[in-house]
Design a protein around this motif. Sequence first.
Motif, short mmCIF file in Angstrom:
data_model
loop_
_atom_site.label_atom_id
_atom_site.label_comp_id
_atom_site.label_asym_id
_atom_site.label_seq_id
_atom_site.Cartn_x
_atom_site.Cartn_y
_atom_site.Cartn_z
N ARG A 1 -12.56 -20.14 19.36
CA ARG A 1 -13.32 -19.85 20.58
C ARG A 1 -13.63 -21.16 21.30
O ARG A 1 -13.55 -22.25 20.72
N LEU A 2 -13.98 -21.00 22.59
CA LEU A 2 -14.27 -22.19 23.38
C LEU A 2 -15.38 -23.02 22.76
O LEU A 2 -15.35 -24.25 22.77
N THR B 1 -10.09 -19.43 31.09
CA THR B 1 -10.46 -19.90 29.77
C THR B 1 -9.62 -21.10 29.35
O THR B 1 -10.13 -22.08 28.79
N ALA C 1 -9.98 -18.95 22.72
CA ALA C 1 -9.09 -19.95 23.27
C ALA C 1 -8.21 -20.48 22.13
O ALA C 1 -8.69 -21.22 21.26
N ALA D 1 -10.84 -24.90 28.38
CA ALA D 1 -10.48 -25.57 27.12
C ALA D 1 -9.88 -26.95 27.40
O ALA D 1 -10.20 -27.94 26.73
N GLU E 1 -19.46 -18.76 28.36
CA GLU E 1 -18.04 -19.04 28.16
C GLU E 1 -17.73 -19.41 26.72
O GLU E 1 -16.58 -19.31 26.29
N GLN E 2 -18.73 -19.85 25.97
CA GLN E 2 -18.46 -20.38 24.63
C GLN E 2 -17.91 -19.32 23.67
O GLN E 2 -17.20 -19.64 22.72
N LEU F 1 -20.08 -26.66 27.66
CA LEU F 1 -19.39 -25.49 28.21
C LEU F 1 -20.41 -24.40 28.44
O LEU F 1 -21.36 -24.23 27.65
N CYS G 1 -18.63 -26.21 32.97
CA CYS G 1 -18.34 -27.37 32.13
C CYS G 1 -19.07 -28.58 32.67
O CYS G 1 -19.15 -28.77 33.90
N ARG H 1 -14.92 -26.07 20.43
CA ARG H 1 -14.54 -27.39 20.91
C ARG H 1 -15.73 -28.32 21.08
O ARG H 1 -15.57 -29.49 21.42
#
Length: 909
Positions: free
Chosen positions: A761-762, A729, A757, A733, A752-753, A748, A791, A765
Amino acid sequence: MPAMAARGLPGPVEPGFSLPAFERIAPPAAPDVVGTWIDRLTEPGDVVVDLHARGGWIARAAVDRDRRAVSIESGPLTRLLAEIVLRPPDVRHLDAAFEALAVSPRGSSTLRASIDEMFASHCATCGRSLVVDEIGWEVRLDGPAGAVAAPARKHYRCAVCRDQQAGGTDREAPLDDDDRALAERPFGADDLRIRLAARFPVPDGHEELPAQLLALHTDRQLVGLGAVLDQIDGELRAEPVEAALRLAFLHAILPASRLTTHHGRVAPLRISNGRVRRGPVTHWLERNPWLAVDDGFRLVRAFVQRLEAESAAHAPARAQARFGENLRSLADGPATAIVRVAGPASLGTLKAQATELAERPVRPRIRLILGQAPLRQSPEAAALAYHATAWVLGRTAAAGLPIESLIGPVGRVPWGWQSAALRRSLEAIEPALERDGRAVVLLDSGGAEPLVAAALGGVAAGFRVLSAHAGGTEGADGGFVELLPPGAVVPPAARTRANVALPAVPGGAGDPELVPARGIFAAPERLDARPFSAVDAARTVSDTVVEVLRARGEPARLERLLGDVLVALDRSGQLRRLVLAGGASADTLQAEGTDAAVAAAPAGATTASGVDHVDRLVGLIRDELTRSTQRRVVEVESGTWWLADRDDRASAAAPLPDRTEWAVYSILSTAGALSESAFLERIATLFGEHDLPDEGLIRACLDSYRSEESRPDRLTTDEDLLRRSHEHTGLLAALADGGHRLGMHVWLGLREQSRRAGEGRLGDRLDDRERNIHLPVVTSGPVDALEAIDCIWYVPGRAALAFEVEWTAMLGEPILRRHARIPPDERLVRFLVVPPERTELVRHKIARSPLLRSAIAEGNWHILKWNHLRTFLEGDSLDLDALEPYLGLDPAIEGSGAQLPLFAPEPVR
């Protein structure tokens, strides 16, 4: 690790050791492999039979494990070796016997002194009298009679010069007149040559062969060797001691001949068309025969010491074998081993004894037939066996060898001979074999022909193929064929609902003589109900190959597929029908003395009982896989096959390397500290016959996941799933932030989102436009496949950089499945990001998989290591050109390997 070795799974396999001469003419099997089979398939008190023994090694392993053994030796020389292997003489007794041989009277002197007199000379430096080790001869081609050999230089050791002057003991000097006169002096060897020639059986029409063999020695060498042989033949000694002396003499024959070159090496003995063949010779060494005998004795003595050292290290202490006379003695007396020399008479006696034992209520339990395949000697090995047997044991012993092979042109013995020889030996012992017993044939080398020959030999004798393994492609593992005796139930056996095995019913469930018939609803039919059908056999080959490839999930070489193909052909009855097709011809040949004819068959000979069947079956399998209309499998590399049909590929299991890797990690992370042997046993239980991983793969996975503190008796791992998840993770990021710093848009992976992180959360970003992007606008491909990419850095309409971040080396899902659905695009660059600890495992998987290599090259993949990616992303200013030195398994930043172009397909490094 019994279950593993029997199924071909890895374990450290050390090659067997033997005396140098036998390494060429009868190499032994690996002791670990032999011991594993005995431990797995027998219990103390059972009898292990080796039908094609090569020196009593398997019998020794059986006796060491409190079993009894029958060793049918391949030839008289291996019978001599078995005497020492099974009953090693005391080294002190051996030394005393050799010393007695050296000082035995000969004329007015001793044996050794009389031989040394023929090589007497003096030191060219100090003049001291000494005995020459070797005389160098030169062949001059310009003499009046053509090629003429003349003595030129002497090689000797001078202790006086060593002590009084600098330098070693080995010296060389030209011959003086006395040396030359002694070298050219006739020693009255004419009568001896006649007497020694009588030891050689003469092939019809080639009466000059013994004289040619004896002409390999000078007169004084022949006189010396003959004197030693007379003393060995004339004294009464304990059998192991006498066998040791004869083997020492065996190792002296060729070194004390004209085959010893000026470099001290012994050229191979070649016989073809009944004549000794020698290449052009300009120099050769005339070695002192007593020194050659002394060197041979040192070899044998060291060999006996090694046997004693093994016995001393064994717990409990090994006991010497006690020889018996027949099979009954293994049950009625103290005998632990029977040793015989193979031949038509010995096989006939063995069959009579086995038939008699089968009718006795109390008999020795023969539970395992274990041995190497019948010796299929090279022309050089056959010539060496004939020459050595006649010298060491005489005419009667050598007459039992297939000397007819020496009178034809040089060539290999056909594989069908091996199949026919195995059939005869299995038929001889089969009546006494327990119905729950097994026959295991160990193969000397990998490849299709030896495996097919062993399987057909067993099937021709009425056995069924239980499992088969062609061995490693690199020769480390020769493979095996495991056979069920006639009448045994072929697995899977019929069982009740309570999983209790049911006995076989003749004509019904479990009957080994029944096989599936044509048609889905047709009743089973007998093996001999219809003739062999090449069409049905070819269909079975294709179906089996597809089934195995689907189970493995990766391409496989023919050698790996062949074992499963043979098992399937046996289950369908095609192997039995194939060998029955030549039954009438085989019976006719046997009535005409085929045992001798087939045993001596030169290369190129064909018989209905063997040669045609082996060649025909191997050809049928290869033709079926390579036929132009084959639509189910395809050869992706030379000798490597994969599924050609899309539906078959879709239904295939996950790639075997990935499943093996996960199995290794799972065991190491959940089982606690365990030994390497226990680890291998657990791995063996997780895979079936079709998807059995090979040794190299398991070792590569184990090396990648074991901790640095691991030892063979205590395996541990430092891997932690939760820690790896956090690192994964965090790296995603950092990738998201790095893409934004480069001025690119970022995607992403959808799954995974939602991962946490830092403070959020991812997915936080990404801005709203990035989260809601329609990914096929970025690069072409199915939406679900693009959304699963970890990614993506992209500039709409211009370029996209896709990153797959893995903490394992499981490459099948991201590369072979997900990205296989995303077509190549010159604007798309793909990166596989792996931890540095997985470097070698990734390298191993790419090297073994043509699919991975092809996908990486066509998909424009580049490999990045986690640590290098972090270093790049942590830079003060980011520039894509600065990423190039970090690419590859051996990146330029580490000081090795060539730099890679960033946006072009690359070869795998």
